[in-house]
Motif scaffolding. Structure first.
Motif, PDB file in Angstrom:
ATOM      1  N   TYR A 134       0.808  -1.223   0.000  1.00 39.59           N
ATOM      2  CA  TYR A 134       0.000   0.000   0.000  1.00 39.59           C
ATOM      3  C   TYR A 134       0.841   1.271   0.000  1.00 39.59           C
ATOM      4  O   TYR A 134       0.422   2.300  -0.532  1.00 39.59           O
ATOM      5  CB  TYR A 134      -0.927   0.015   1.223  1.00 39.59           C
ATOM      6  CG  TYR A 134      -1.871  -1.152   1.249  1.00 39.59           C
ATOM      7  CD1 TYR A 134      -3.060  -1.126   0.531  1.00 39.59           C
ATOM      8  CD2 TYR A 134      -1.566  -2.300   1.982  1.00 39.59           C
ATOM      9  CE1 TYR A 134      -3.932  -2.218   0.537  1.00 39.59           C
ATOM     10  CE2 TYR A 134      -2.428  -3.392   2.002  1.00 39.59           C
ATOM     11  CZ  TYR A 134      -3.605  -3.338   1.273  1.00 39.59           C
ATOM     12  OH  TYR A 134      -4.460  -4.410   1.273  1.00 39.59           O
ATOM     13  N   VAL A 135       2.017   1.182   0.603  1.00 36.93           N
ATOM     14  CA  VAL A 135       2.912   2.340   0.712  1.00 36.93           C
ATOM     15  C   VAL A 135       4.327   1.889   0.366  1.00 36.93           C
ATOM     16  O   VAL A 135       4.803   0.880   0.894  1.00 36.93           O
ATOM     17  CB  VAL A 135       2.890   2.935   2.140  1.00 36.93           C
ATOM     18  CG1 VAL A 135       3.960   4.015   2.297  1.00 36.93           C
ATOM     19  CG2 VAL A 135       1.517   3.502   2.472  1.00 36.93           C
ATOM     20  N   GLU A 170       7.797   3.978   0.293  1.00 39.76           N
ATOM     21  CA  GLU A 170       8.447   5.281   0.467  1.00 39.76           C
ATOM     22  C   GLU A 170       9.750   5.405  -0.309  1.00 39.76           C
ATOM     23  O   GLU A 170      10.387   6.460  -0.280  1.00 39.76           O
ATOM     24  CB  GLU A 170       8.657   5.558   1.953  1.00 39.76           C
ATOM     25  CG  GLU A 170       7.329   5.793   2.669  1.00 39.76           C
ATOM     26  CD  GLU A 170       7.472   6.064   4.158  1.00 39.76           C
ATOM     27  OE1 GLU A 170       6.565   6.712   4.707  1.00 39.76           O
ATOM     28  OE2 GLU A 170       8.471   5.611   4.772  1.00 39.76           O
ATOM     29  N   ASN A 197       9.011   8.191  -2.398  1.00 40.16           N
ATOM     30  CA  ASN A 197       8.793   9.480  -1.750  1.00 40.16           C
ATOM     31  C   ASN A 197      10.103  10.268  -1.831  1.00 40.16           C
ATOM     32  O   ASN A 197      11.093   9.905  -1.193  1.00 40.16           O
ATOM     33  CB  ASN A 197       8.375   9.264  -0.294  1.00 40.16           C
ATOM     34  CG  ASN A 197       8.053  10.559   0.441  1.00 40.16           C
ATOM     35  OD1 ASN A 197       8.824  11.509   0.401  1.00 40.16           O
ATOM     36  ND2 ASN A 197       6.918  10.578   1.117  1.00 40.16           N
ATOM     37  N   ASN A 211       2.153  11.822  -5.668  1.00 35.66           N
ATOM     38  CA  ASN A 211       2.476  10.956  -4.525  1.00 35.66           C
ATOM     39  C   ASN A 211       2.730   9.526  -5.002  1.00 35.66           C
ATOM     40  O   ASN A 211       1.935   8.613  -4.718  1.00 35.66           O
ATOM     41  CB  ASN A 211       1.316  10.968  -3.527  1.00 35.66           C
ATOM     42  CG  ASN A 211       0.945  12.353  -3.041  1.00 35.66           C
ATOM     43  OD1 ASN A 211       1.521  12.861  -2.094  1.00 35.66           O
ATOM     44  ND2 ASN A 211      -0.034  12.968  -3.699  1.00 35.66           N
ATOM     45  N   TRP A 241       4.430   7.297  -3.953  1.00 38.52           N
ATOM     46  CA  TRP A 241       4.570   6.326  -2.855  1.00 38.52           C
ATOM     47  C   TRP A 241       3.258   5.615  -2.574  1.00 38.52           C
ATOM     48  O   TRP A 241       3.259   4.554  -1.929  1.00 38.52           O
ATOM     49  CB  TRP A 241       5.083   7.007  -1.591  1.00 38.52           C
ATOM     50  CG  TRP A 241       4.239   8.170  -1.124  1.00 38.52           C
ATOM     51  CD1 TRP A 241       4.409   9.483  -1.454  1.00 38.52           C
ATOM     52  CD2 TRP A 241       3.092   8.114  -0.270  1.00 38.52           C
ATOM     53  NE1 TRP A 241       3.434  10.257  -0.853  1.00 38.52           N
ATOM     54  CE2 TRP A 241       2.617   9.435  -0.116  1.00 38.52           C
ATOM     55  CE3 TRP A 241       2.424   7.088   0.380  1.00 38.52           C
ATOM     56  CZ2 TRP A 241       1.501   9.758   0.662  1.00 38.52           C
ATOM     57  CZ3 TRP A 241       1.308   7.390   1.158  1.00 38.52           C
ATOM     58  CH2 TRP A 241       0.861   8.712   1.300  1.00 38.52           C
ATOM     59  N   ILE A 242       2.131   6.156  -3.021  1.00 40.83           N
ATOM     60  CA  ILE A 242       0.849   5.468  -2.897  1.00 40.83           C
ATOM     61  C   ILE A 242       0.850   4.328  -3.908  1.00 40.83           C
ATOM     62  O   ILE A 242       1.015   4.545  -5.102  1.00 40.83           O
ATOM     63  CB  ILE A 242      -0.334   6.430  -3.156  1.00 40.83           C
ATOM     64  CG1 ILE A 242      -0.374   7.522  -2.096  1.00 40.83           C
ATOM     65  CG2 ILE A 242      -1.655   5.668  -3.192  1.00 40.83           C
ATOM     66  CD1 ILE A 242      -1.427   8.600  -2.359  1.00 40.83           C
ATOM     67  N   ARG A 243       0.641   3.110  -3.445  1.00 41.67           N
ATOM     68  CA  ARG A 243       0.808   1.949  -4.320  1.00 41.67           C
ATOM     69  C   ARG A 243      -0.466   1.152  -4.567  1.00 41.67           C
ATOM     70  O   ARG A 243      -0.442   0.122  -5.231  1.00 41.67           O
ATOM     71  CB  ARG A 243       1.875   1.002  -3.753  1.00 41.67           C
ATOM     72  CG  ARG A 243       3.210   1.656  -3.449  1.00 41.67           C
ATOM     73  CD  ARG A 243       3.780   2.424  -4.631  1.00 41.67           C
ATOM     74  NE  ARG A 243       4.128   1.571  -5.743  1.00 41.67           N
ATOM     75  CZ  ARG A 243       4.491   2.021  -6.939  1.00 41.67           C
ATOM     76  NH1 ARG A 243       4.494   3.327  -7.187  1.00 41.67           N
ATOM     77  NH2 ARG A 243       4.811   1.179  -7.908  1.00 41.67           N
ATOM     78  N   LEU A 259      -5.898   2.482   1.534  1.00 38.17           N
ATOM     79  CA  LEU A 259      -4.842   2.529   2.549  1.00 38.17           C
ATOM     80  C   LEU A 259      -5.432   2.028   3.871  1.00 38.17           C
ATOM     81  O   LEU A 259      -6.158   2.765   4.550  1.00 38.17           O
ATOM     82  CB  LEU A 259      -4.318   3.961   2.715  1.00 38.17           C
ATOM     83  CG  LEU A 259      -3.251   4.176   3.790  1.00 38.17           C
ATOM     84  CD1 LEU A 259      -1.954   3.468   3.408  1.00 38.17           C
ATOM     85  CD2 LEU A 259      -3.000   5.666   4.001  1.00 38.17           C
ATOM     86  N   ASN A 263      -3.997   1.345   6.860  1.00 35.97           N
ATOM     87  CA  ASN A 263      -3.440   2.186   7.935  1.00 35.97           C
ATOM     88  C   ASN A 263      -4.005   1.806   9.306  1.00 35.97           C
ATOM     89  O   ASN A 263      -4.515   2.652  10.056  1.00 35.97           O
ATOM     90  CB  ASN A 263      -3.702   3.667   7.642  1.00 35.97           C
ATOM     91  CG  ASN A 263      -2.774   4.577   8.447  1.00 35.97           C
ATOM     92  OD1 ASN A 263      -1.791   4.134   9.036  1.00 35.97           O
ATOM     93  ND2 ASN A 263      -3.096   5.869   8.474  1.00 35.97           N
ATOM     94  N   TYR A 269       0.608  10.328   7.312  1.00 35.11           N
ATOM     95  CA  TYR A 269       1.182  10.532   5.980  1.00 35.11           C
ATOM     96  C   TYR A 269       0.848  11.936   5.503  1.00 35.11           C
ATOM     97  O   TYR A 269      -0.239  12.456   5.773  1.00 35.11           O
ATOM     98  CB  TYR A 269       0.602   9.523   4.977  1.00 35.11           C
ATOM     99  CG  TYR A 269       0.859   8.083   5.327  1.00 35.11           C
ATOM    100  CD1 TYR A 269       2.026   7.446   4.924  1.00 35.11           C
ATOM    101  CD2 TYR A 269      -0.075   7.354   6.062  1.00 35.11           C
ATOM    102  CE1 TYR A 269       2.262   6.123   5.250  1.00 35.11           C
ATOM    103  CE2 TYR A 269       0.153   6.028   6.389  1.00 35.11           C
ATOM    104  CZ  TYR A 269       1.331   5.412   5.987  1.00 35.11           C
ATOM    105  OH  TYR A 269       1.564   4.096   6.307  1.00 35.11           O
TER     106      TYR A 269
END
Length: 318
Positions: free
Chosen positions: A147-148, A150, A153, A275, A277-279, A283, A285, A291
């Motif tokens: 999901y993330v 980085e 980023n 962004n 980094w959003i995959r 999310l 979380n 974030y």
């Protein structure tokens, strides 16, 4: 049918006889063709990198830099894109290097890693501007999951790269060995420095990729410092501009990023571009992690309305 075939063979033989010179006759001279002049880029006798003088009188040093400088000079598409992208990403990356005490010349490491493509992903599964492998990224504090990620980023990945470079510099005391370790790994470079009784990676016999790596860095600096000297001519309007954004804090789950993006006045594509980094489209979380999500400003997404800045005036002719 046989008559037609016979006539075709006779006609073909006749045409061949007309087009070919008689046996023993001088060959027909080819017409001269105009070729573009190809100039070999000049390799200096020495240059400065990361505050230190690099002498290039040694034959091996000269030839290794000549190879990379020639490649960068004539790989027009990638080199042009790298210069244009640098105008967008250097303003964000440079202050992070400065904060960490890393020489600005190490920005060129990201250039040779990814050509400053923020979505770069290699066959070895390295990702982002700094091309971190997943395990190394996690080791230096980056989150990597479905999901993330980085590594994509810019701010966080640059900070992680600085931590890596600081640790490597403490070990080696020179930036060329830091660069070699970024490609080949600290373990291998440390072992080879010890076994080969050397103190600098310039003096190591390494795999071709790692041996070339340091000289790609030098070649990149020479071209990025003065693109015009290597035939690259850009106008300021051709440089990619930084995208101005507002930031929204997300500290809970996002059920659907496309809907979230629409609620914030942008498309899902624009959200992902700003962004990377959003995959995924959601999310979970579960831990309530915080974030910072960038929302591009409308004027910044318009060529006609965006602010135009030039990070390095040497990059443009006017």
């Amino acid at each position: 049918m046989k008559a037609i075939l016979k006539e075709t063979i006779i006609l073909s033989a006749s045409l061949l006889a007309v087009s070919m010179p008689a046996w023993g006759a001088d060959p027909v001279p080819l017409k001269p063709t105009a070729f573009a002049v190809v100039e070999n880029p000049e390799v200096p006798l020495s240059m400065e990198f990361a505050g230190n003088k690099v002498a290039l009188d040694r034959i091996d040093m000269f030839e290794r830099l000549d190879r990379e400088l020639t490649a960068f000079t004539y790989t027009h598409g990638n080199t042009l894109l790298m210069i244009k992208r640098a105008n967008r990403y250097f303003p964000e990356m440079a202050p992070i290097l400065k904060k960490n005490g890393i020489p600005m010349d190490m920005l060129y490491l990201a250039c040779i890693e990814s050509t400053l493509n923020p979505r770069a992903y290699s066959g070895a599964k390295a990702a982002g501007l700094w091309q971190f492998m997943a395990d190394t990224a996690k080791q230096y504090g980056l989150e990597v999951n479905d999901y993330v990620d980085e590594r994509y980023n810019t701010e966080k990945a640059t900070d992680a790269a600085c931590r890596y470079m600081k640790a490597a510099y403490q070990k080696y005391g020179n930036w060329e060995s830091v660069a070699a370790s970024y490609n080949g790994g600290m373990g291998r470079i440390s072992t080879e420095l010890q076994k080969q009784l050397a103190s600098s990676a310039y003096d190591l016999y390494l795999t071709d990729e790692t041996s070339r790596y340091m000289f790609r860095l030098l070649a990149c600096k020479l071209i990025m410092d003065n693109p015009k000297a290597y035939g690259y001519q850009l106008d300021r309007h051709q440089l990619y501009q930084p995208i101005e954004c507002d930031e929204v804090t997300v500290d809970g789950p996002v059920e659907d990023w496309p809907t979230w993006a629409q609620d914030h006045g942008i498309s899902y594509m624009q959200l992902r571009d700003a962004n990377p980094w959003i995959r995924a489209k959601s999310l979970p979380n579960k831990d309530g992690k915080t974030y910072k999500v960038k929302i591009p400003k409308a004027d910044s997404l318009s060529r006609a309305r965006q602010k135009r800045t030039v990070y390095n005036t040497n990059w443009v002719t006017k």
